[in-house]
Design a protein around this motif. Sequence first.
Motif, PDB file in Angstrom:
ATOM      1  N   ALA A   1      21.311  31.683  28.303  1.00  0.00           N
ATOM      2  CA  ALA A   1      21.495  31.901  29.739  1.00  0.00           C
ATOM      3  C   ALA A   1      20.818  30.780  30.535  1.00  0.00           C
ATOM      4  N   ILE A   2      21.464  30.365  31.612  1.00  0.00           N
ATOM      5  CA  ILE A   2      20.886  29.355  32.495  1.00  0.00           C
ATOM      6  C   ILE A   2      19.895  30.072  33.416  1.00  0.00           C
ATOM      7  N   GLU A   3      18.679  29.600  33.430  1.00  0.00           N
ATOM      8  CA  GLU A   3      17.678  30.244  34.288  1.00  0.00           C
ATOM      9  C   GLU A   3      17.671  29.610  35.670  1.00  0.00           C
ATOM     10  N   ILE A   4      17.934  30.440  36.662  1.00  0.00           N
ATOM     11  CA  ILE A   4      17.951  29.956  38.044  1.00  0.00           C
ATOM     12  C   ILE A   4      16.779  30.596  38.780  1.00  0.00           C
ATOM     13  N   LEU A   5      15.993  29.775  39.451  1.00  0.00           N
ATOM     14  CA  LEU A   5      14.904  30.332  40.260  1.00  0.00           C
ATOM     15  C   LEU A   5      15.314  30.242  41.723  1.00  0.00           C
ATOM     16  N   LEU A   6      15.364  31.392  42.387  1.00  0.00           N
ATOM     17  CA  LEU A   6      15.680  31.430  43.807  1.00  0.00           C
ATOM     18  C   LEU A   6      14.374  31.617  44.577  1.00  0.00           C
ATOM     19  N   ILE A   7      14.071  30.675  45.457  1.00  0.00           N
ATOM     20  CA  ILE A   7      12.849  30.774  46.276  1.00  0.00           C
ATOM     21  C   ILE A   7      13.325  31.044  47.698  1.00  0.00           C
ATOM     22  N   GLU A   8      13.207  32.276  48.121  1.00  0.00           N
ATOM     23  CA  GLU A   8      13.864  32.738  49.361  1.00  0.00           C
ATOM     24  C   GLU A   8      13.130  33.980  49.858  1.00  0.00           C
ATOM     25  N   ASP A   9      12.868  34.036  51.163  1.00  0.00           N
ATOM     26  CA  ASP A   9      12.150  35.209  51.673  1.00  0.00           C
ATOM     27  C   ASP A   9      13.041  36.216  52.392  1.00  0.00           C
ATOM     28  N   ASN A  10      14.271  35.863  52.668  1.00  0.00           N
ATOM     29  CA  ASN A  10      15.143  36.771  53.416  1.00  0.00           C
ATOM     30  C   ASN A  10      15.860  37.733  52.454  1.00  0.00           C
ATOM     31  N   PRO A  11      15.529  39.058  52.548  1.00  0.00           N
ATOM     32  CA  PRO A  11      16.099  40.004  51.573  1.00  0.00           C
ATOM     33  C   PRO A  11      17.631  40.022  51.587  1.00  0.00           C
ATOM     34  N   GLY A  12      18.223  39.844  52.764  1.00  0.00           N
ATOM     35  CA  GLY A  12      19.688  39.828  52.856  1.00  0.00           C
ATOM     36  C   GLY A  12      20.277  38.651  52.090  1.00  0.00           C
ATOM     37  N   ASP A  13      19.663  37.491  52.269  1.00  0.00           N
ATOM     38  CA  ASP A  13      20.159  36.294  51.574  1.00  0.00           C
ATOM     39  C   ASP A  13      19.949  36.397  50.060  1.00  0.00           C
ATOM     40  N   ILE A  14      18.840  37.039  49.675  1.00  0.00           N
ATOM     41  CA  ILE A  14      18.580  37.226  48.227  1.00  0.00           C
ATOM     42  C   ILE A  14      19.693  38.085  47.632  1.00  0.00           C
ATOM     43  N   GLU A  15      20.033  39.160  48.351  1.00  0.00           N
ATOM     44  CA  GLU A  15      21.051  40.087  47.849  1.00  0.00           C
ATOM     45  C   GLU A  15      22.414  39.404  47.720  1.00  0.00           C
ATOM     46  N   ILE A  16      22.767  38.634  48.738  1.00  0.00           N
ATOM     47  CA  ILE A  16      24.063  37.934  48.700  1.00  0.00           C
ATOM     48  C   ILE A  16      24.092  36.964  47.507  1.00  0.00           C
ATOM     49  N   THR A  17      23.005  36.227  47.344  1.00  0.00           N
ATOM     50  CA  THR A  17      22.957  35.236  46.255  1.00  0.00           C
ATOM     51  C   THR A  17      23.033  35.949  44.901  1.00  0.00           C
ATOM     52  N   ARG A  18      22.291  37.048  44.785  1.00  0.00           N
ATOM     53  CA  ARG A  18      22.281  37.786  43.519  1.00  0.00           C
ATOM     54  C   ARG A  18      23.684  38.300  43.179  1.00  0.00           C
ATOM     55  N   GLN A  19      24.313  38.934  44.168  1.00  0.00           N
ATOM     56  CA  GLN A  19      25.665  39.494  43.932  1.00  0.00           C
ATOM     57  C   GLN A  19      26.642  38.395  43.563  1.00  0.00           C
ATOM     58  N   SER A  20      26.531  37.308  44.279  1.00  0.00           N
ATOM     59  CA  SER A  20      27.452  36.215  44.057  1.00  0.00           C
ATOM     60  C   SER A  20      27.274  35.629  42.651  1.00  0.00           C
ATOM     61  N   LEU A  21      26.025  35.483  42.224  1.00  0.00           N
ATOM     62  CA  LEU A  21      25.772  34.926  40.888  1.00  0.00           C
ATOM     63  C   LEU A  21      26.157  35.914  39.789  1.00  0.00           C
ATOM     64  N   ASN A  22      26.100  37.223  40.110  1.00  0.00           N
ATOM     65  CA  ASN A  22      26.479  38.233  39.120  1.00  0.00           C
ATOM     66  C   ASN A  22      27.979  38.317  38.933  1.00  0.00           C
ATOM     67  N   SER A  23      28.721  37.902  39.963  1.00  0.00           N
ATOM     68  CA  SER A  23      30.166  38.132  39.920  1.00  0.00           C
ATOM     69  C   SER A  23      30.896  37.077  39.088  1.00  0.00           C
ATOM     70  N   GLY A  24      30.233  35.964  38.801  1.00  0.00           N
ATOM     71  CA  GLY A  24      30.904  34.907  38.038  1.00  0.00           C
ATOM     72  C   GLY A  24      30.887  35.178  36.540  1.00  0.00           C
ATOM     73  N   LYS A  25      31.509  34.282  35.804  1.00  0.00           N
ATOM     74  CA  LYS A  25      31.587  34.447  34.344  1.00  0.00           C
ATOM     75  C   LYS A  25      30.416  33.761  33.653  1.00  0.00           C
ATOM     76  N   ILE A  26      29.644  33.016  34.442  1.00  0.00           N
ATOM     77  CA  ILE A  26      28.599  32.204  33.836  1.00  0.00           C
ATOM     78  C   ILE A  26      27.367  33.042  33.522  1.00  0.00           C
ATOM     79  N   ASN A  27      26.869  32.846  32.311  1.00  0.00           N
ATOM     80  CA  ASN A  27      25.700  33.580  31.849  1.00  0.00           C
ATOM     81  C   ASN A  27      24.443  32.997  32.510  1.00  0.00           C
ATOM     82  N   ASN A  28      23.909  33.717  33.495  1.00  0.00           N
ATOM     83  CA  ASN A  28      22.704  33.207  34.140  1.00  0.00           C
ATOM     84  C   ASN A  28      21.648  34.291  34.276  1.00  0.00           C
ATOM     85  N   LYS A  29      20.442  33.835  34.435  1.00  0.00           N
ATOM     86  CA  LYS A  29      19.317  34.758  34.582  1.00  0.00           C
ATOM     87  C   LYS A  29      18.622  34.343  35.872  1.00  0.00           C
TER      88      LYS A  29
END
Lengths: 143, 146
Positions: free
Chosen positions: A3-31
């Motif tokens: 799995a590709i490890e991605i570190l998100l450094i972000e304080d806005n909970p809304g933006d974290i959620e959008i990024t998380r959902q978006s990264l989960n929806s793809g086919k790429i194996n990431n953590k």
Amino acid sequence: MQAIEILLIEDNPGDIEITRQSLNSGKINNKLQVVMDGEEALDYLFQRGKHEKSNLPDMILLDLNLPKVSGREILKALKEDELRKSIPVIILSSSEAAADIDESYQLHANCFVTKPVQLETFMDVVQVIESFWINIVRLPDQL
Amino acid sequence: MTQIIDILLIEDNPGDIELIKAGFDEARMAISLNVISDGEEAINFFDGDEKLPDLVLLDINLPKVSGFEVLKAIRSNDASSNIPVVVLTSSESESDVTNSYKGHANSFITKPVDINKFLEVMKSIENFWLTIVKLPSEQTADRSYC
């Protein structure tokens, strides 16, 4: 494939959620790991305190405006460090200011992306970032 | 607003130059593509007073001077130090990848051998670097007026 490890450094909970959902929806194996303030981000990246055993990420999504320590300072610390300077850092910020863009490149950000205001466009942009950096770009070997 | 994006391609392989040009032919934005085919000429370009590009596509294996030396020259020159450099090379060597990132290349891409895949990669570069990414503002040190 590991799995590709991605570190998100972000304080806005809304933006974290959008990024998380978006990264989960793809086919790429990431953590995805999330750190919400600048000071903790530095501890994570320099493996200090409770993050002593953290894995260095394969790539970083970095907001500029963060509590305690700014994204600029994190970027500078990473790009001045001989071991960590090769980790790609993608600035993902709400800023569109030329001064922020130019300064980020000056500090050796790998690229600067402005967060779109509209939710769907934001999700699309995160997916393009993921697909470009993971499918097209060759990332450095895991540190 | 029609803004022309200046791209400098530093590449010596005529076949690859053609493919890259073809890849940009279908671009949705106005692109001006300049080509320099050896490393020494590329370093002279950045030392000179010609208008700087918005984006550089850089091969590693070049005649006379390697792409790494060119990257170093781009990064050590104040006027060009923040121009995004995308390394586009046939190399898959891990040390080339690491050295490129350590030299502050913005991304490293291995050229696919298959022509159609190469064209897809060109489309991705265009879509990512010219649509999604915010490039630095026009180089303020407009050297043509010096």
